[in-house]
Design a protein around this motif. Structure first.
Motif, PDB file in Angstrom:
ATOM      1  N   SER A  91       0.940  -1.102   0.156  1.00 15.18           N
ATOM      2  CA  SER A  91      -0.099   0.037   0.123  1.00 15.18           C
ATOM      3  C   SER A  91       0.811   1.151   0.066  1.00 15.18           C
ATOM      4  CB  SER A  91      -0.759   0.032   1.210  1.00 15.18           C
ATOM      5  OG  SER A  91      -0.413   0.054   2.111  1.00 15.18           O
ATOM      6  N   ALA A  92       2.067   1.436   0.497  1.00 18.38           N
ATOM      7  CA  ALA A  92       2.870   2.255   1.049  1.00 18.38           C
ATOM      8  C   ALA A  92       3.851   2.664  -0.576  1.00 18.38           C
ATOM      9  CB  ALA A  92       3.511   2.242   2.110  1.00 18.38           C
ATOM     10  N   LEU A  93       3.940   1.708  -1.182  1.00 17.67           N
ATOM     11  CA  LEU A  93       4.950   1.983  -2.378  1.00 17.67           C
ATOM     12  C   LEU A  93       3.954   2.756  -3.465  1.00 17.67           C
ATOM     13  CD1 LEU A  93       7.006  -1.147  -2.257  1.00 17.67           C
ATOM     14  CD2 LEU A  93       8.059   0.918  -1.717  1.00 17.67           C
ATOM     15  N   ALA A  94       3.883   4.009  -3.243  1.00 20.24           N
ATOM     16  CA  ALA A  94       2.949   4.622  -4.334  1.00 20.24           C
ATOM     17  C   ALA A  94       3.641   4.812  -5.585  1.00 20.24           C
ATOM     18  CB  ALA A  94       2.504   5.971  -3.704  1.00 20.24           C
ATOM     19  N   ALA A  95       4.813   5.484  -5.520  1.00 23.65           N
ATOM     20  CA  ALA A  95       5.590   5.661  -6.785  1.00 23.65           C
ATOM     21  C   ALA A  95       5.491   4.568  -7.815  1.00 23.65           C
ATOM     22  CB  ALA A  95       7.025   6.170  -6.564  1.00 23.65           C
TER      23      ALA A  95
ATOM     24  N   ILE B  90      10.986   2.838   4.557  1.00 23.23           N
ATOM     25  CA  ILE B  90      11.959   2.619   3.496  1.00 23.23           C
ATOM     26  C   ILE B  90      10.806   3.076   2.232  1.00 23.23           C
ATOM     27  CG2 ILE B  90      11.404   0.217   2.945  1.00 23.23           C
ATOM     28  CD1 ILE B  90      14.409  -0.042   2.541  1.00 23.23           C
ATOM     29  N   ALA B  91       9.660   2.707   2.502  1.00 22.89           N
ATOM     30  CA  ALA B  91       8.706   3.045   1.370  1.00 22.89           C
ATOM     31  C   ALA B  91       8.531   4.619   1.126  1.00 22.89           C
ATOM     32  CB  ALA B  91       7.262   2.620   1.711  1.00 22.89           C
TER      33      ALA B  91
ATOM     34  N   TRP C 219      -2.614   6.740  -2.329  1.00 23.86           N
ATOM     35  CA  TRP C 219      -1.976   7.098  -1.089  1.00 23.86           C
ATOM     36  C   TRP C 219      -0.415   7.122  -1.084  1.00 23.86           C
ATOM     37  CZ3 TRP C 219      -0.026   3.958   3.141  1.00 23.86           C
ATOM     38  CH2 TRP C 219       0.187   4.734   4.196  1.00 23.86           C
ATOM     39  N   ALA C 220      -0.053   8.178  -0.924  1.00 21.32           N
ATOM     40  CA  ALA C 220       1.628   8.298  -1.161  1.00 21.32           C
ATOM     41  C   ALA C 220       2.316   9.170   0.005  1.00 21.32           C
ATOM     42  CB  ALA C 220       1.905   9.366  -2.470  1.00 21.32           C
ATOM     43  N   PRO C 221       2.634   8.264   0.967  1.00 19.88           N
ATOM     44  CA  PRO C 221       3.565   8.811   2.264  1.00 19.88           C
ATOM     45  C   PRO C 221       4.820   9.313   1.592  1.00 19.88           C
ATOM     46  CG  PRO C 221       2.794   6.539   2.596  1.00 19.88           C
ATOM     47  CD  PRO C 221       2.349   6.781   1.102  1.00 19.88           C
ATOM     48  N   GLY C 222       4.942  10.707   2.233  1.00 22.84           N
ATOM     49  CA  GLY C 222       6.056  11.302   1.758  1.00 22.84           C
ATOM     50  C   GLY C 222       6.010  12.238   0.806  1.00 22.84           C
TER      51      GLY C 222
END
Length: 268
Positions: free
Chosen positions: A29-33, A112-113, A208-211
Motif C-alpha cells: 500500500s505504501a509504495l505509491a510511486a 523505506i517506502a 495514497w503516497a506517504p512522503g
C-alpha cells in the motif's frame, strides 16, 4: 549464501515466511510511486548503475591523435531500514500464534517506502535523483487549505497543462496522506464523492503516497518516468543475541525523469 545472510539467522522457514508476508503486505500500500512510473528490474544486488545512453568527451588522451569519450551512468543508491524482532515472538509464531508482534518491521517498511516515494516525487540530490515535481517545467497548481471539494477543478487545470504540452493520458494522481484522507472523506455539493469525480477526470489511479507533499499529477502513457531496481526490497540478517534478532529491509534503485513536462505538481 547471498549478501542477505538469511541462512545465519536463528529463524525457521516458517518464521521467514511470516516476516516476508508481513513486509509484503505493509509495502504494497505504501509504495505509491511504483504504481505510477515505469518499473525495470529487479536486476540483482550486483547491478550498480543505469546506462544513460550518453557520453562525455575526455579532454586528454595519453597518446596524440585520438579521441575519447566516457560513458555516462547513474549509480544506484542502496537504502537500508534496520529493525529488530523478538526471538520469543518468533518462537510463538512457529507454534501457530496469529498475533506476533512485528511492529518494528511495520515501521521499517513504512520508512523505506516513504524514502522511495520522496526520492521519486521530490528528489534526493545527495543520491543524484531528480524528483518528478521539482523537475516539472509547469507552474505548480495551488491547492486551497482544506477545500477538498475544489480538488477536481485544480486537477482538471493541471491536466489541461499536460494536454497543452502534448502529453496524453491516462493520468495518475499521487496524494499526500493528509490530502488523500481529505479527498476520501469529502463529497461535493449534491453528495457526489470527490474521489469518484477525480477518477473520472484522470482515467487512471489515485494513490495514497506517504512522503508526498501536496499532490503530483502525471501521465501514465509510459517512458516518461523510469525506476530501475537492482536489489528489490528484501529482508536481510545482521546479528542476534539471546533475546532479539537484528534484521533490515534493503533495496537498491535509480530513478530518472525522461520527460519533465509529463507531470504537474499541486502544492498545499
Amino acid at each position: 549464501m547471498n549478501h542477505l545472510l538469511r541462512g545465519h539467522a536463528p529463524i525457521t522457514d516458517a518464521g521467514w515466511a511470516l516476516l516476508d508476508d508481513e513486509a509484503r503486505e505493509r509495502l504494497r500500500s505504501a509504495l505509491a510511486a511504483r504504481k505510477l512510473v515505469d518499473f525495470d528490474g529487479p536486476k540483482g544486488w550486483e547491478h550498480s548503475a543505469t546506462n544513460l545512453g550518453r557520453a562525455a568527451a575526455v579532454e586528454e588522451t595519453p597518446i596524440d591523435g585520438l579521441r575519447a569519450a566516457q560513458r555516462r551512468v547513474l549509480a544506484l543508491v542502496e537504502v537500508r531500514a534496520p529493525f529488530s524482532v523478538s526471538r520469543a515472538e518468533l518462537a510463538d509464531g512457529d507454534r501457530g500464534a496469529d498475533d506476533v508482534d512485528l511492529e518494528a518491521l511495520d515501521e521499517a517498511a513504512h520508512r523505506i517506502a516513504t524514502v522511495e516515494n520522496v526520492a521519486i516525487f521530490h528528489g534526493w540530490p545527495a543520491a543524484a535523483i531528480d524528483g518528478i515535481a521539482e523537475a516539472s517545467p509547469h507552474p505548480a497548481i495551488t491547492l486551497g487549505d482544506d477545500h477538498y471539494e475544489e480538488y477536481p477543478r485544480h486537477v482538471a487545470k493541471a491536466q489541461r497543462l499536460l494536454l497543452e504540452a502534448g502529453v496524453e493520458g491516462p493520468y495518475g494522481l499521487a496524494l499526500g496522506p493528509e490530502e488523500y484522507t481529505g479527498v476520501v472523506e469529502t463529497a461535493e455539493h449534491g453528495g457526489y464523492p470527490v474521489l469518484d469525480h477525480l477518477r473520472e477526470i484522470l482515467g487512471g489511479p489515485i494513490v495514497w503516497a506517504p512522503g508526498v507533499r501536496g499532490a503530483v499529477l502525471l501521465s501514465l502513457r509510459g517512458s516518461d518516468f523510469l525506476f530501475q531496481s537492482g536489489q528489490d526490497l528484501s529482508i536481510g540478517y545482521d546479528h542476534h543475541d539471546a533475546d532479539t534478532v537484528q534484521l533490515y529491509l534493503e533495496e537498491s534503485f535509480s530513478f530518472r525523469v525522461a520527460t519533465p513536462e509529463a507531470a504537474v505538481a499541486l502544492r498545499a
